[in-house]
Design a protein around this motif. Structure first.
Motif, PDB file in Angstrom:
ATOM      1  N   HIS A 201       0.915  -1.214  -0.069  1.00 33.18           N
ATOM      2  CA  HIS A 201       0.005  -0.173   0.070  1.00 33.18           C
ATOM      3  C   HIS A 201       0.769   1.284   0.078  1.00 33.18           C
ATOM      4  O   HIS A 201       1.524   1.646   0.790  1.00 33.18           O
ATOM      5  N   ILE A 202       0.631   2.036  -1.137  1.00 38.30           N
ATOM      6  CA  ILE A 202       1.351   3.345  -1.278  1.00 38.30           C
ATOM      7  C   ILE A 202       0.467   4.385  -1.585  1.00 38.30           C
ATOM      8  O   ILE A 202       0.125   4.519  -2.843  1.00 38.30           O
ATOM      9  N   PRO A 203      -0.001   5.330  -0.665  1.00 38.46           N
ATOM     10  CA  PRO A 203      -1.064   6.267  -0.802  1.00 38.46           C
ATOM     11  C   PRO A 203      -0.653   7.303  -1.898  1.00 38.46           C
ATOM     12  O   PRO A 203       0.713   7.159  -2.123  1.00 38.46           O
ATOM     13  N   HIS A 204      -1.408   8.352  -2.040  1.00 32.46           N
ATOM     14  CA  HIS A 204      -0.718   9.570  -2.591  1.00 32.46           C
ATOM     15  C   HIS A 204       0.052  10.335  -1.610  1.00 32.46           C
ATOM     16  O   HIS A 204      -0.052  10.386  -0.638  1.00 32.46           O
ATOM     17  N   GLY A 205       0.862  11.304  -2.456  1.00 37.85           N
ATOM     18  CA  GLY A 205       1.209  12.144  -1.811  1.00 37.85           C
ATOM     19  C   GLY A 205       1.169  13.721  -2.242  1.00 37.85           C
ATOM     20  O   GLY A 205       0.624  13.983  -3.216  1.00 37.85           O
ATOM     21  N   LEU A 206       2.144  14.482  -1.568  1.00 34.47           N
ATOM     22  CA  LEU A 206       1.906  15.839  -1.729  1.00 34.47           C
ATOM     23  C   LEU A 206       3.047  16.583  -1.661  1.00 34.47           C
ATOM     24  O   LEU A 206       4.154  16.192  -0.771  1.00 34.47           O
ATOM     25  N   ASP A 207       3.306  17.521  -2.632  1.00 37.66           N
ATOM     26  CA  ASP A 207       4.875  18.422  -2.759  1.00 37.66           C
ATOM     27  C   ASP A 207       4.398  19.311  -1.640  1.00 37.66           C
ATOM     28  O   ASP A 207       3.896  20.396  -2.173  1.00 37.66           O
ATOM     29  N   ILE A 208       4.754  19.294  -0.458  1.00 37.08           N
ATOM     30  CA  ILE A 208       4.382  20.227   0.554  1.00 37.08           C
ATOM     31  C   ILE A 208       5.079  21.642   0.281  1.00 37.08           C
ATOM     32  O   ILE A 208       4.305  22.690   0.339  1.00 37.08           O
ATOM     33  N   GLU A 209       6.238  21.753  -0.160  1.00 37.53           N
ATOM     34  CA  GLU A 209       6.925  22.924  -0.317  1.00 37.53           C
ATOM     35  C   GLU A 209       6.365  23.875  -1.480  1.00 37.53           C
ATOM     36  O   GLU A 209       5.861  25.120  -1.556  1.00 37.53           O
ATOM     37  N   GLU A 210       5.858  23.043  -2.473  1.00 35.23           N
ATOM     38  CA  GLU A 210       5.288  23.741  -3.590  1.00 35.23           C
ATOM     39  C   GLU A 210       3.850  24.107  -3.393  1.00 35.23           C
ATOM     40  O   GLU A 210       3.317  25.292  -3.640  1.00 35.23           O
ATOM     41  N   PHE A 211       3.209  23.421  -2.559  1.00 37.78           N
ATOM     42  CA  PHE A 211       1.672  23.801  -2.222  1.00 37.78           C
ATOM     43  C   PHE A 211       1.951  24.952  -1.150  1.00 37.78           C
ATOM     44  O   PHE A 211       1.192  25.997  -1.373  1.00 37.78           O
ATOM     45  N   ASP A 212       2.860  25.254  -0.404  1.00 35.76           N
ATOM     46  CA  ASP A 212       2.791  26.085   0.441  1.00 35.76           C
ATOM     47  C   ASP A 212       3.385  27.383  -0.357  1.00 35.76           C
ATOM     48  O   ASP A 212       2.918  28.805  -0.075  1.00 35.76           O
ATOM     49  N   LYS A 213       4.217  27.373  -1.258  1.00 37.31           N
ATOM     50  CA  LYS A 213       4.532  28.656  -2.347  1.00 37.31           C
ATOM     51  C   LYS A 213       3.378  29.056  -3.072  1.00 37.31           C
ATOM     52  O   LYS A 213       3.153  30.140  -3.093  1.00 37.31           O
ATOM     53  N   LEU A 214       2.317  27.929  -3.547  1.00 38.85           N
ATOM     54  CA  LEU A 214       1.414  28.492  -4.128  1.00 38.85           C
ATOM     55  C   LEU A 214       0.183  29.327  -3.366  1.00 38.85           C
ATOM     56  O   LEU A 214      -0.503  29.843  -3.765  1.00 38.85           O
ATOM     57  N   ALA A 215       0.139  28.910  -2.141  1.00 34.14           N
ATOM     58  CA  ALA A 215      -0.884  29.282  -1.138  1.00 34.14           C
ATOM     59  C   ALA A 215      -0.238  30.659  -0.928  1.00 34.14           C
ATOM     60  O   ALA A 215      -1.451  31.380  -0.169  1.00 34.14           O
ATOM     61  N   GLY A 216       0.977  30.905  -1.125  1.00 35.81           N
ATOM     62  CA  GLY A 216       1.133  32.299  -0.529  1.00 35.81           C
ATOM     63  C   GLY A 216       1.244  33.456  -2.061  1.00 35.81           C
ATOM     64  O   GLY A 216       1.609  34.508  -1.706  1.00 35.81           O
ATOM     65  N   THR A 217       0.623  32.898  -2.898  1.00 30.09           N
ATOM     66  CA  THR A 217       0.455  33.691  -4.286  1.00 30.09           C
ATOM     67  C   THR A 217      -0.650  34.804  -3.994  1.00 30.09           C
ATOM     68  O   THR A 217      -1.225  34.718  -2.970  1.00 30.09           O
ATOM     69  N   SER A 218      -0.430  35.800  -4.893  1.00 27.87           N
ATOM     70  CA  SER A 218      -1.435  36.797  -4.533  1.00 27.87           C
ATOM     71  C   SER A 218      -2.823  36.587  -5.075  1.00 27.87           C
ATOM     72  O   SER A 218      -3.319  35.796  -5.906  1.00 27.87           O
ATOM     73  N   GLU A 219      -3.698  37.134  -4.059  1.00 27.21           N
ATOM     74  CA  GLU A 219      -5.091  36.836  -4.339  1.00 27.21           C
ATOM     75  C   GLU A 219      -5.988  37.418  -5.576  1.00 27.21           C
ATOM     76  O   GLU A 219      -7.053  37.205  -5.981  1.00 27.21           O
ATOM     77  N   ASP A 220      -4.943  38.345  -6.228  1.00 26.80           N
ATOM     78  CA  ASP A 220      -5.454  38.955  -7.640  1.00 26.80           C
ATOM     79  C   ASP A 220      -5.718  37.935  -8.441  1.00 26.80           C
ATOM     80  O   ASP A 220      -6.344  38.255  -9.429  1.00 26.80           O
ATOM     81  N   ASN A 221      -5.186  36.851  -8.464  1.00 27.16           N
ATOM     82  CA  ASN A 221      -5.363  35.742  -9.426  1.00 27.16           C
ATOM     83  C   ASN A 221      -6.635  34.972  -9.202  1.00 27.16           C
ATOM     84  O   ASN A 221      -7.109  34.484 -10.250  1.00 27.16           O
ATOM     85  N   TYR A 331      -4.994  15.408   1.372  1.00 27.30           N
ATOM     86  CA  TYR A 331      -3.766  15.908   1.367  1.00 27.30           C
ATOM     87  C   TYR A 331      -3.795  17.380   1.306  1.00 27.30           C
ATOM     88  O   TYR A 331      -2.881  17.986   1.944  1.00 27.30           O
ATOM     89  N   GLU A 332      -4.306  17.759   0.057  1.00 24.75           N
ATOM     90  CA  GLU A 332      -4.240  19.282   0.034  1.00 24.75           C
ATOM     91  C   GLU A 332      -5.059  20.011   0.954  1.00 24.75           C
ATOM     92  O   GLU A 332      -4.807  20.929   1.482  1.00 24.75           O
ATOM     93  N   TYR A 333      -6.541  19.520   1.533  1.00 26.72           N
ATOM     94  CA  TYR A 333      -6.779  19.903   2.671  1.00 26.72           C
ATOM     95  C   TYR A 333      -6.148  20.197   3.829  1.00 26.72           C
ATOM     96  O   TYR A 333      -6.123  21.083   4.606  1.00 26.72           O
ATOM     97  N   MET A 334      -5.402  18.846   4.082  1.00 21.66           N
ATOM     98  CA  MET A 334      -4.967  18.841   5.429  1.00 21.66           C
ATOM     99  C   MET A 334      -3.538  19.898   5.504  1.00 21.66           C
ATOM    100  O   MET A 334      -3.044  20.382   6.294  1.00 21.66           O
ATOM    101  N   ALA A 335      -2.927  19.931   3.950  1.00 25.65           N
ATOM    102  CA  ALA A 335      -1.593  20.791   3.970  1.00 25.65           C
ATOM    103  C   ALA A 335      -2.171  22.386   4.175  1.00 25.65           C
ATOM    104  O   ALA A 335      -1.472  23.124   4.392  1.00 25.65           O
TER     105      ALA A 335
END
Length: 417
Positions: A201-221, A331-335
């Motif tokens: 069993h190998i579940p899905h994973g998430l690139d945490i660093e990339e997620f955090d980077k995108l979460a910090g982008t401008s809300e103008d998008n 995983y996106e929700y948790m991140a």
């Protein structure tokens, strides 16, 4: 981390994609990490975008290098399809073309064939025989069990007989089997006598660093209406495909019981076959506390989740879910570090396991309303606890780094038959 041996790996996934097409995914992230560790990896995918109903490239074979060890191959599979018959013919064409692809710098010694559809197993097995390579089957959907509710009568019998024959054949021929569903080994053992020792069993994973980077982008998008609601209201948000299996009608119907709470807004971001039905529910019940927003770029989803207050996910009853699920959305929700409500009877709720929110029965809009209000009224205590637990859990168990290590362990320890 296993570093002693460099592997030459081929991954077959019909619907694999990249950040410059539809946003990457499991095998792009895995391949990127493997290549950075020095392993040579080639991904074989189709260039047909089944959501947009168009080809991403005109070439019969488009090869893209992301670094010296990572090559992504897009194969023009035919026909372009709009129905199940065309889809199946496209799958057959993928099997033929993927199994005959041979432009490798180094002969592969590991073939990983992923069941976005099981015809990829057939192509993968042919490549493994040609290059005397390990043959690893990845099961992301239990075909045909995942289609159990979609067919009846003689059609169901024909479809199930065909795909079950593929399951039986390739589960037996595989040197190892990787599943995203945690209890899939039970199905394989009970139905085909598959050796549990070769199922991992190998579940899905998430690139945490990339997620955090995108979460910090401008809300103008973001669209102005969405941005305004996220800034001014307590937002209970769903992002993703608007499909029947997600149980979204229950979410929208729960808005009928939340009209007295003017600061609470239900936000649905996505597109799909359920959109018309959901809009009908909103219109008939005059639900001005629901905002429907078209699909957004995958790169904007982390920001939307981060600006929300409470996240929602649901799943209807399906036969395949008795063996558990691994859902990227979790995983996106948790991140995003937000509390989560999961409306489903699926076995082994990850939201409950991680103590990242509350799992409730599906198809109960009033119960969902009560759960939303419970977290709303305790957002600074219980809500914050759920949020922190979810973030800690995904960091500990579901990063791309951890998933890559798991793949390498399976590759290293599996024995070629």
């Amino acid at each position: 981390m296993i570093k002693e041996k460099v592997y030459n790996i081929v991954i077959l996934n019909h619907h694999a994609n990249t950040p410059d097409s539809t946003g990457g995914g499991r095998h792009y992230d895995l391949t990127k990490k493997l290549s950075e560790l020095g392993h040579n990896v080639t991904v074989l995918a189709s260039s047909y975008d089944n959501k947009k109903r168009e080809y991403r490239f005109d070439e019969d074979v488009k090869e893209t290098r992301y670094n010296e060890n990572f090559k992504f191959v897009s194969i023009k599979t035919k026909p372009a399809y709009t129905n199940s018959v065309g889809r199946f013919l496209n799958y057959v064409n993928y099997k033929k073309k993927a199994s005959s692809y041979d432009n490798y710098n180094v002969n592969p010694d590991v073939i990983i064939a992923s069941s976005v559809h099981p015809l990829a197993w057939d192509a993968g097995y042919k490549l493994s025989r040609k290059y005397n390579a390990k043959f690893i089957v990845e099961v992301r959907d239990l075909w045909p069990l995942s289609m159990y509710e979609d067919f009846t009568g003689i059609k169901k019998k024909v479809v199930f007989s065909y795909f079950e024959s593929l399951e039986k054949k390739f589960y037996n021929l595989a040197d190892a089997i990787i599943t995203t569903a945690p209890y899939a080994y039970e199905y394989m053992e009970q139905k085909y006598g598959t050796d549990r020792k070769k199922v991992f069993h190998i579940p899905h994973g998430l690139d945490i660093e990339e997620f955090d980077k995108l979460a910090g982008t401008s809300e103008d998008n973001l669209p102005s209406e969405l941005n305004e609601v996220l800034n001014d209201c307590f937002c209970v948000t769903y992002t993703g495909a608007l499909s029947k299996s997600e149980g979204l009608s229950t979410f929208v119907e729960s808005a009928k019981f939340l009209k007295d709470h003017e600061d609470i807004k239900l936000v649905v971001v996505g597109g799909g076959p359920e959109k018309t039905r959901l809009n009908k529910i909103i219109k008939e019940n005059k639900l001005d506390n629901v905002l429907m927003v078209d699909s957004q770029s995958k790169n904007h989803i982390p920001l939307i989740l981060k600006k929300s207050n409470l996240l929602i996910c649901g799943l209807m009853e399906r036969e395949a879910f008795k063996y558990g699920i691994s859902k990227n959305k979790f995983y996106e929700y948790m991140a995003a570090e937000k509390p989560i409500i999961f409306a489903s009877n699926v076995r082994g709720s990850l939201i409950t396991k991680a103590n990242a929110g509350i799992t409730i029965e599906p198809d109960k809009p009033e119960k969902l309303k009560e759960t939303i209000l419970h977290i709303y009224n305790n957002i600074d205590t219980l809500g914050r606890e759920f949020a922190k637990n979810g973030r800690a859990y995904v960091e500990e168990h579901h990063t791309v780094q951890i998933i890559t290590e798991s793949f390498l362990e399976v590759i290293s320890n599996s024995k070629k038959q």
